[in-house]
Design a protein around this motif. Structure first.
Motif, PDB file in Angstrom:
ATOM      1  N   ILE A 240       0.868  -1.180   0.000  1.00  0.00           N
ATOM      2  CA  ILE A 240       0.000   0.000   0.000  1.00  0.00           C
ATOM      3  C   ILE A 240       0.901   1.225   0.000  1.00  0.00           C
ATOM      4  O   ILE A 240       1.822   1.324   0.809  1.00  0.00           O
ATOM      5  N   GLY A 241       0.648   2.143  -0.914  1.00  0.00           N
ATOM      6  CA  GLY A 241       1.501   3.313  -1.042  1.00  0.00           C
ATOM      7  C   GLY A 241       1.083   4.466  -0.146  1.00  0.00           C
ATOM      8  O   GLY A 241      -0.010   4.477   0.420  1.00  0.00           O
ATOM      9  N   ASN A 242       1.954   5.460  -0.073  1.00  0.00           N
ATOM     10  CA  ASN A 242       1.737   6.604   0.801  1.00  0.00           C
ATOM     11  C   ASN A 242       2.160   7.891   0.118  1.00  0.00           C
ATOM     12  O   ASN A 242       3.241   7.956  -0.470  1.00  0.00           O
ATOM     13  N   VAL A 243       1.316   8.892   0.129  1.00  0.00           N
ATOM     14  CA  VAL A 243       1.556  10.247  -0.364  1.00  0.00           C
ATOM     15  C   VAL A 243       1.484  10.350  -1.893  1.00  0.00           C
ATOM     16  O   VAL A 243       0.866  11.255  -2.427  1.00  0.00           O
ATOM     17  N   ILE A 244       2.148   9.449  -2.617  1.00  0.00           N
ATOM     18  CA  ILE A 244       2.104   9.465  -4.076  1.00  0.00           C
ATOM     19  C   ILE A 244       1.628   8.111  -4.586  1.00  0.00           C
ATOM     20  O   ILE A 244       1.669   7.111  -3.866  1.00  0.00           O
TER      21      ILE A 244
ATOM     22  N   THR B 208       2.353   5.093  -6.844  1.00  0.00           N
ATOM     23  CA  THR B 208       3.466   4.438  -7.541  1.00  0.00           C
ATOM     24  C   THR B 208       3.021   3.173  -8.278  1.00  0.00           C
ATOM     25  O   THR B 208       3.856   2.365  -8.680  1.00  0.00           O
ATOM     26  N   GLN B 209       1.725   3.015  -8.465  1.00  0.00           N
ATOM     27  CA  GLN B 209       1.256   1.778  -9.091  1.00  0.00           C
ATOM     28  C   GLN B 209       1.796   1.589 -10.505  1.00  0.00           C
ATOM     29  O   GLN B 209       2.024   0.465 -10.956  1.00  0.00           O
ATOM     30  N   ALA B 210       2.002   2.678 -11.217  1.00  0.00           N
ATOM     31  CA  ALA B 210       2.540   2.567 -12.576  1.00  0.00           C
ATOM     32  C   ALA B 210       3.901   1.881 -12.574  1.00  0.00           C
ATOM     33  O   ALA B 210       4.255   1.186 -13.526  1.00  0.00           O
TER      34      ALA B 210
ATOM     35  N   VAL C 151       1.456  -2.660  -5.920  1.00  0.00           N
ATOM     36  CA  VAL C 151       0.802  -1.587  -5.164  1.00  0.00           C
ATOM     37  C   VAL C 151      -0.699  -1.600  -5.446  1.00  0.00           C
ATOM     38  O   VAL C 151      -1.129  -1.294  -6.559  1.00  0.00           O
ATOM     39  N   VAL C 152      -1.464  -1.939  -4.434  1.00  0.00           N
ATOM     40  CA  VAL C 152      -2.920  -2.058  -4.583  1.00  0.00           C
ATOM     41  C   VAL C 152      -3.566  -0.678  -4.642  1.00  0.00           C
ATOM     42  O   VAL C 152      -4.398  -0.380  -5.495  1.00  0.00           O
ATOM     43  N   SER C 153      -3.185   0.172  -3.713  1.00  0.00           N
ATOM     44  CA  SER C 153      -3.767   1.512  -3.624  1.00  0.00           C
ATOM     45  C   SER C 153      -2.839   2.392  -2.802  1.00  0.00           C
ATOM     46  O   SER C 153      -1.892   1.899  -2.181  1.00  0.00           O
ATOM     47  N   SER C 154      -3.091   3.683  -2.816  1.00  0.00           N
ATOM     48  CA  SER C 154      -2.258   4.622  -2.072  1.00  0.00           C
ATOM     49  C   SER C 154      -3.111   5.744  -1.492  1.00  0.00           C
ATOM     50  O   SER C 154      -4.141   6.114  -2.059  1.00  0.00           O
TER      51      SER C 154
END
Length: 340
Positions: free
Chosen positions: A242-246, A248-250, A256-259
């Motif tokens: 799970i991402g944070n602030v930005i 990065t799934q690309a 990365v499921v979601s951010s």
């Protein structure tokens, strides 16, 4: 503009043109650069502008520059012991608004602001504004709303119900996001446990990666990537993140499921409006990061569309709506999160 228009024009033609321009300006039909002088903005960053947190400030400033609202200069990778010098240089250079993050240099930064009362300072800080320095305002990324929603998704996507979390430092602006994430995960998966670690750096991808590897070895099948490097570990080991602030799934389409996204634009827009009006003062700009203010959001599922259980996404949508209308409030918990 007068010099440009008058060059080579007969006086009568010039006067007619000037009257026409005045009429357009009165009706707001001229571009902003013709009506207002751009505000001079400088930023002092202790990390590269690619780093998640700073990248959002830089992105908002670049957008304002492209719109013609500001002139923008910045210095990155400034050491804490050199921060005061760079601030003073920008203040001496006539910049009207100075941005930055002063988590390790609070006293020095406020001292500089006190010496330049006609310059507006808007700084990322864990502390509150002080009326003794009336031109020093603070902000922080209060994106706990979006972090809570990503936690709900994480709780549903973890099969082992063991989640690893790697942060930079256990300071309020990190702690509140982790705690909100953990609370969200507990809503959809009450039996979830967490491994929490801090690497003691804002930008050390190799260390974050090694820490994440250790958590995967400890059974984590999903990682909270508060720092760069964590998603690399997740990708290599075939677990989710799970991402944070930005978003990065690309770069990690299968990882990365979601951010939880931070949008600095509302914060900067408010500061610029105050500078223009001559009303900038010591204030806490943290609220402009709240979801209802447009300061944070949940990233699109993208490659994970349809992979998150539909009933969970229904709950996420309901929670998001409730957060925005004020009927649900995500707790702001700045205490250091612990492993469980």
């Amino acid at each position: 503009m007068t010099d440009i228009l008058s060059r080579g024009l007969p006086r009568r033609t010039f006067l007619q043109a000037s009257a026409a321009i005045g009429a357009l300006a009165a009706f707001g039909l001229l571009p902003s650069y013709a009506q207002e002088t751009p505000i001079k903005v400088a930023a002092v960053y202790t990390v590269p502008v690619e780093q998640q947190w700073v990248s959002r400030i830089h992105k908002a400033a670049m957008a304002a520059k492209e719109r013609g609202e500001i002139e923008y200069v910045y210095t990155e990778n400034v050491a804490n012991n050199d921060y005061e010098r760079v601030m003073r240089e920008y203040a001496e250079a006539g910049n009207q608004l100075i941005l930055g993050e002063v988590f390790g240099v609070e006293d020095a930064a406020r001292s500089v602001a006190a010496d330049y009362p006609d310059v507006a300072f808007l700084m990322g800080s864990s502390f509150k504004p002080d009326d003794a320095v009336p031109n020093f305002a603070v902000f922080d990324n209060y994106i706990q709303d979006a972090s809570y929603l990503t936690g709900m998704i994480a709780g549903a996507m973890s099969k082992t119900k063991k989640i690893g979390m790697v942060g930079g430092y256990p300071i309020p602006e990190v702690n509140r996001l982790m705690n909100a994430f953990m609370a969200g995960a507990k809503e959809t998966a009450p039996d979830t446990t967490f491994q929490v670690a801090f690497i003691g750096s804002w930008f050390d991808p190799p260390k974050a990666k090694e820490t994440a590897f250790a958590q995967i070895d400890g059974g984590a099948d999903l990682l909270y990537a508060e720092r760069f490097g964590v998603s690399d570990a997740a990708k290599e080991r075939g677990v989710l993140a799970i991402g944070n602030v930005i978003d990065t799934q690309a770069d990690y389409p299968e990882t990365v499921v979601s951010s939880a996204l931070w949008h600095f634009e509302p914060t900067l827009d408010k500061a610029l409006a105050e500078v223009k009006a001559g009303t900038f003062k010591a204030a806490d700009y943290g609220l402009y990061s709240f979801m209802k203010e447009g300061g944070s959001s949940l990233s699109p599922l993208g490659t994970f569309e349809g992979k998150v259980p539909a009933d969970v996404m229904d709950k996420v949508v309901e929670r998001e709506k409730a957060i925005k209308d004020g009927s649900f409030t995500v707790e702001i918990d700045d205490t250091e999160p612990k492993s469980s």
